[in-house]
Design a protein around this motif. Sequence first.
Motif, PDB file in Angstrom:
ATOM      1  N   ALA A  35       0.934  -1.178   0.045  1.00 31.20           N
ATOM      2  CA  ALA A  35       0.022   0.122  -0.175  1.00 31.20           C
ATOM      3  C   ALA A  35       0.835   1.341  -0.100  1.00 31.20           C
ATOM      4  CB  ALA A  35      -0.992  -0.070   1.127  1.00 31.20           C
ATOM      5  N   PRO A  36       0.645   2.387  -1.007  1.00 31.50           N
ATOM      6  CA  PRO A  36       1.467   3.329  -1.049  1.00 31.50           C
ATOM      7  C   PRO A  36       1.219   4.288   0.221  1.00 31.50           C
ATOM      8  CG  PRO A  36      -0.366   3.300  -2.576  1.00 31.50           C
ATOM      9  CD  PRO A  36      -0.348   2.147  -2.139  1.00 31.50           C
ATOM     10  N   PHE A  37      -0.001   3.995   0.742  1.00 30.34           N
ATOM     11  CA  PHE A  37      -0.467   5.165   2.074  1.00 30.34           C
ATOM     12  C   PHE A  37      -1.019   3.935   2.949  1.00 30.34           C
ATOM     13  CE2 PHE A  37      -0.737   7.624  -1.766  1.00 30.34           C
ATOM     14  CZ  PHE A  37       0.306   8.836  -1.567  1.00 30.34           C
ATOM     15  N   PRO A  38      -0.091   3.378   3.770  1.00 26.39           N
ATOM     16  CA  PRO A  38      -0.755   2.606   4.561  1.00 26.39           C
ATOM     17  C   PRO A  38      -1.560   3.074   5.824  1.00 26.39           C
ATOM     18  CG  PRO A  38       1.827   2.624   4.830  1.00 26.39           C
ATOM     19  CD  PRO A  38       1.488   3.451   3.466  1.00 26.39           C
ATOM     20  N   GLU A  39      -1.061   4.385   6.079  1.00 24.90           N
ATOM     21  CA  GLU A  39      -1.899   5.008   7.188  1.00 24.90           C
ATOM     22  C   GLU A  39      -3.166   5.444   6.589  1.00 24.90           C
ATOM     23  OE1 GLU A  39       0.294   8.149   4.391  1.00 24.90           O
ATOM     24  OE2 GLU A  39       0.598   6.181   5.625  1.00 24.90           O
ATOM     25  N   HIS A  40      -3.776   5.319   5.398  1.00 28.31           N
ATOM     26  CA  HIS A  40      -4.902   5.537   5.028  1.00 28.31           C
ATOM     27  C   HIS A  40      -5.922   4.517   5.158  1.00 28.31           C
ATOM     28  CE1 HIS A  40      -3.690   8.987   1.999  1.00 28.31           C
ATOM     29  NE2 HIS A  40      -3.499   9.257   3.274  1.00 28.31           N
ATOM     30  N   ARG A  41      -5.642   3.568   5.919  1.00 31.40           N
ATOM     31  CA  ARG A  41      -6.417   2.292   6.490  1.00 31.40           C
ATOM     32  C   ARG A  41      -7.364   3.105   7.549  1.00 31.40           C
ATOM     33  NH1 ARG A  41      -2.764  -2.288   9.342  1.00 31.40           N
ATOM     34  NH2 ARG A  41      -1.332  -0.722  10.446  1.00 31.40           N
ATOM     35  N   GLY A  42      -7.172   3.928   8.319  1.00 30.00           N
ATOM     36  CA  GLY A  42      -7.695   4.298   9.379  1.00 30.00           C
ATOM     37  C   GLY A  42      -8.428   5.559   9.119  1.00 30.00           C
ATOM     38  N   SER A  43      -8.606   6.417  10.195  1.00 28.73           N
ATOM     39  CA  SER A  43      -9.293   7.727  10.040  1.00 28.73           C
ATOM     40  C   SER A  43      -8.601   8.755   9.764  1.00 28.73           C
ATOM     41  CB  SER A  43      -9.937   7.955  11.427  1.00 28.73           C
ATOM     42  OG  SER A  43      -9.282   7.843  12.756  1.00 28.73           O
ATOM     43  N   VAL A  44      -7.762   8.783   8.754  1.00 25.30           N
ATOM     44  CA  VAL A  44      -6.970  10.028   8.145  1.00 25.30           C
ATOM     45  C   VAL A  44      -7.625  10.813   7.418  1.00 25.30           C
ATOM     46  CG1 VAL A  44      -5.005  10.383   6.895  1.00 25.30           C
ATOM     47  CG2 VAL A  44      -4.750   8.456   8.565  1.00 25.30           C
ATOM     48  N   VAL A  45      -7.492  11.983   7.511  1.00 25.31           N
ATOM     49  CA  VAL A  45      -8.186  12.974   6.865  1.00 25.31           C
ATOM     50  C   VAL A  45      -7.207  14.120   5.888  1.00 25.31           C
ATOM     51  CG1 VAL A  45      -9.699  14.959   6.913  1.00 25.31           C
ATOM     52  CG2 VAL A  45     -10.166  13.095   8.422  1.00 25.31           C
ATOM     53  N   ASP A  46      -7.594  14.062   4.686  1.00 24.78           N
ATOM     54  CA  ASP A  46      -6.678  14.886   3.763  1.00 24.78           C
ATOM     55  C   ASP A  46      -7.397  15.751   2.956  1.00 24.78           C
ATOM     56  OD1 ASP A  46      -4.518  16.238   2.413  1.00 24.78           O
ATOM     57  OD2 ASP A  46      -3.922  14.318   1.335  1.00 24.78           O
ATOM     58  N   PHE A  47      -8.171  16.724   3.437  1.00 19.60           N
ATOM     59  CA  PHE A  47      -9.086  17.422   2.552  1.00 19.60           C
ATOM     60  C   PHE A  47      -8.357  18.278   1.339  1.00 19.60           C
ATOM     61  CE2 PHE A  47     -11.680  17.361   6.618  1.00 19.60           C
ATOM     62  CZ  PHE A  47     -12.500  16.760   6.153  1.00 19.60           C
ATOM     63  N   LEU A  69      -7.454   5.247  -2.359  1.00 21.39           N
ATOM     64  CA  LEU A  69      -8.460   4.254  -2.624  1.00 21.39           C
ATOM     65  C   LEU A  69      -7.716   2.855  -2.826  1.00 21.39           C
ATOM     66  CD1 LEU A  69     -11.647   4.246  -2.547  1.00 21.39           C
ATOM     67  CD2 LEU A  69     -11.636   4.058  -4.781  1.00 21.39           C
ATOM     68  N   PHE A  70      -6.641   2.886  -3.573  1.00 18.69           N
ATOM     69  CA  PHE A  70      -5.780   1.776  -3.800  1.00 18.69           C
ATOM     70  C   PHE A  70      -5.349   1.117  -2.412  1.00 18.69           C
ATOM     71  CE2 PHE A  70      -1.728  -0.308  -4.646  1.00 18.69           C
ATOM     72  CZ  PHE A  70      -2.248  -1.352  -5.575  1.00 18.69           C
ATOM     73  N   SER A  71      -4.826   1.978  -1.479  1.00 20.21           N
ATOM     74  CA  SER A  71      -4.306   1.517  -0.367  1.00 20.21           C
ATOM     75  C   SER A  71      -5.468   0.818   0.610  1.00 20.21           C
ATOM     76  CB  SER A  71      -3.721   2.657   0.571  1.00 20.21           C
ATOM     77  OG  SER A  71      -2.673   3.095   0.044  1.00 20.21           O
ATOM     78  N   ARG A  72      -6.810   1.328   0.624  1.00 21.12           N
ATOM     79  CA  ARG A  72      -7.887   0.752   1.427  1.00 21.12           C
ATOM     80  C   ARG A  72      -8.388  -0.263   0.850  1.00 21.12           C
ATOM     81  NH1 ARG A  72      -9.944   3.643   5.090  1.00 21.12           N
ATOM     82  NH2 ARG A  72     -12.173   3.059   4.775  1.00 21.12           N
ATOM     83  N   ILE A  73      -8.300  -0.504  -0.584  1.00 20.96           N
ATOM     84  CA  ILE A  73      -8.741  -1.648  -1.172  1.00 20.96           C
ATOM     85  C   ILE A  73      -7.868  -3.112  -0.748  1.00 20.96           C
ATOM     86  CG2 ILE A  73      -9.064  -2.852  -3.253  1.00 20.96           C
ATOM     87  CD1 ILE A  73     -10.149  -0.583  -4.470  1.00 20.96           C
ATOM     88  N   ILE A  74      -6.656  -2.819  -0.656  1.00 20.78           N
ATOM     89  CA  ILE A  74      -5.534  -3.769  -0.450  1.00 20.78           C
ATOM     90  C   ILE A  74      -5.753  -4.118   1.103  1.00 20.78           C
ATOM     91  CG2 ILE A  74      -3.048  -4.107   0.287  1.00 20.78           C
ATOM     92  CD1 ILE A  74      -2.389  -2.434  -2.131  1.00 20.78           C
ATOM     93  N   TYR A  75      -6.167  -3.252   2.071  1.00 18.02           N
ATOM     94  CA  TYR A  75      -6.318  -3.602   3.302  1.00 18.02           C
ATOM     95  C   TYR A  75      -7.755  -4.263   3.514  1.00 18.02           C
ATOM     96  CZ  TYR A  75      -2.322  -1.497   5.262  1.00 18.02           C
ATOM     97  OH  TYR A  75      -0.730  -1.072   5.543  1.00 18.02           O
ATOM     98  N   ALA A  76      -8.736  -3.836   2.668  1.00 15.93           N
ATOM     99  CA  ALA A  76      -9.821  -4.344   2.557  1.00 15.93           C
ATOM    100  C   ALA A  76      -9.864  -5.760   2.345  1.00 15.93           C
ATOM    101  CB  ALA A  76     -11.013  -3.712   1.757  1.00 15.93           C
ATOM    102  N   PHE A  77      -9.005  -6.276   1.186  1.00 10.18           N
ATOM    103  CA  PHE A  77      -8.691  -7.605   1.087  1.00 10.18           C
ATOM    104  C   PHE A  77      -8.474  -8.513   2.259  1.00 10.18           C
ATOM    105  CE2 PHE A  77      -7.756  -6.883  -3.440  1.00 10.18           C
ATOM    106  CZ  PHE A  77      -8.653  -7.412  -4.098  1.00 10.18           C
TER     107      PHE A  77
END
Length: 277
Positions: A35-47, A69-77
């Motif tokens: 995942a290019p942004f592993p921290e994005h699996r949680g409640s990170v906000v980047d408006f 979205l790519f990072s979150r899909i990988i963690y969703a797997f």
Amino acid sequence: MKRTLVILLRNPLSLIGVILVALVVLSAIFADFIAPFPEHRGSVVDFVNFNKAPNATNIMGTDLVGRDLFSRIIYAFRISLVLGVVVLAIATPIGTLVGLFAGYVGGKTEFILMRLTDVFLSIPPLVLAIAMMGVLEPTLMNAMLAVTAMWWPWYARLVYNIARSEREEGYVLAAEVIGASTPHIALREILPNCLPAILTKMTLDMGFVIIIASSLSFLGLGVQPPTPDLGSMVAEGARYLPDSWWLTVFPGLAILIAVFGFNLVGDALREILGADQ
């Protein structure tokens, strides 16, 4: 091993299934590195980067709060696979033991166990899961319990049919003649002949468990935000179609890839093991 390779090479779809499942499993295992942004699996906000279409930095775009979205899909797997493995690890032994002893012992044991199985089979699976999740708190653990409650009867029915046909075979009668106990005959003699069909069904069911779990999350009854889940991601993005199409399309494709891959592998495994379902 040679026969397995021949079957895979002879059937391109089986090989595709193995590749797809391998990609899903490896992505889930090594999500922290892929995942290019592993921290994005949680409640990170980047408006600053919210709701961006696919681009060079975010190949699948970003969601409504700027998470990749790519990072979150990988963690969703990872979430989907964990749920599937846990559900099958609980449902398969329960259903197998129920079907095994009902099919071999017969009589009142068969009647009681199979009527209980029929009660669960008479209720639409998704309806039963939704009813349970309507009572329980919507968490990952409760989602597992809800799906497990609807899954064991299918294994009970499968193993029951096999055990019932096997109990009159010569090797079973021979074991009875020499005084083998009922548990020994059921577990050591009949069960090995059920394993090919069980293993094949488990592989196929991984895809179906992912669909059911995603359906629960789509309805808001499964894994809860901010934990990434394919079903909840599809539900969230569906409100913004067609403008923010990537919010729904990519999680939906992820579900398709996982389910399609496991189904193809299940078909290949059925041919390899000679399981007739």
